[in-house]
Write a protein that holds these residues in place. Sequence first.
Motif, PDB file in Angstrom:
ATOM      1  N   ASP B   3      28.329  36.314  53.588  1.00  0.00           N
ATOM      2  CA  ASP B   3      27.975  37.598  52.979  1.00  0.00           C
ATOM      3  C   ASP B   3      26.666  37.373  52.201  1.00  0.00           C
ATOM      4  N   ALA B   5      24.314  38.636  50.280  1.00  0.00           N
ATOM      5  CA  ALA B   5      23.891  39.717  49.397  1.00  0.00           C
ATOM      6  C   ALA B   5      23.241  39.062  48.177  1.00  0.00           C
ATOM      7  N   LEU B   8      24.219  40.206  44.586  1.00  0.00           N
ATOM      8  CA  LEU B   8      25.522  39.777  44.062  1.00  0.00           C
ATOM      9  C   LEU B   8      25.460  38.321  43.609  1.00  0.00           C
ATOM     10  N   ASP B   9      24.771  37.467  44.386  1.00  0.00           N
ATOM     11  CA  ASP B   9      24.599  36.067  43.956  1.00  0.00           C
ATOM     12  C   ASP B   9      24.039  36.047  42.535  1.00  0.00           C
ATOM     13  N   PHE B  12      26.411  37.702  39.712  1.00  0.00           N
ATOM     14  CA  PHE B  12      27.516  36.826  39.287  1.00  0.00           C
ATOM     15  C   PHE B  12      26.969  35.603  38.535  1.00  0.00           C
ATOM     16  N   GLN B  13      25.829  35.068  39.009  1.00  0.00           N
ATOM     17  CA  GLN B  13      25.210  33.926  38.332  1.00  0.00           C
ATOM     18  C   GLN B  13      24.834  34.305  36.893  1.00  0.00           C
ATOM     19  N   ALA B  82      29.116  44.691  41.408  1.00  0.00           N
ATOM     20  CA  ALA B  82      29.961  43.495  41.266  1.00  0.00           C
ATOM     21  C   ALA B  82      31.428  43.902  41.122  1.00  0.00           C
TER      22      ALA B  82
END
Lengths: 121, 121
Positions: B3, B5, B8-9, B12-13, B82
């Motif tokens: 995935d 994206a 989103l990486d 979330f990071q 998210a």
Amino acid sequence: MLDYAPDLDRVFQALADPGRRAMVERLSRGPASVSELGKPMEMSLAAVLQHVRVLEACGLVHSSKVGRTRTCSINSAALRSAEDWLADRRAMVERNLDRLGVFLAATADDPDPASDAQERR
Amino acid sequence: MLDYAPDLDRVFQALADPGRRAMVERLSRGPASVSELGKPMEMSLAAVLQHVRVLEACGLVHSSKVGRTRTCSINSAALRSAEDWLADRRAMVERNLDRLGVFLAATADDPDPASDAQERR
């Protein structure tokens, strides 16, 4: 005040990787062995296992070994803790936007009496 | 299938750090200057600004500078992306658990006819 929730640190950190998100995605459809998890990814079994360890360390995944097969399954409570944190923040943003909307509407209905008086002069 | 994206990486990071989560928490209550964001944290202004840059890079925060003051505000759409990813995964887990429940209930109502026949012998 800092929010020292080590689990959330690790859950978000785990989800920051697209490979681990793909594993969570797969496990959300049901339990899978480590080799099944690795199948759609061009990754060594050792690399898959390392990602599984990260997902286990933050509580997103449980695994158990029977014979030579390690089977992984998802822990929806850990997904929920991250989701709840985000939902609470978003709800707060939306509440404040609503309040701003009410304030602006009230201001539009009730113009500043001082400027009103000036206009009448 | 991975995935990929990138947002989103990065979202979330960014959220994996308790200091940045505290900033998101603060900004969910309304806009704030960089120095206001740093006030509750024992952190240099440069460090706060560095965190703000990470939050901006992933789209969680917008900022604009007027005179010498940089004011930050939250972008709830990035929070939502998210949150939606997590909610979709959790919904899938719960749907599968429900299906398992239905299957087990059906199996309990309708025992294996073969073992039933054996018992009658």
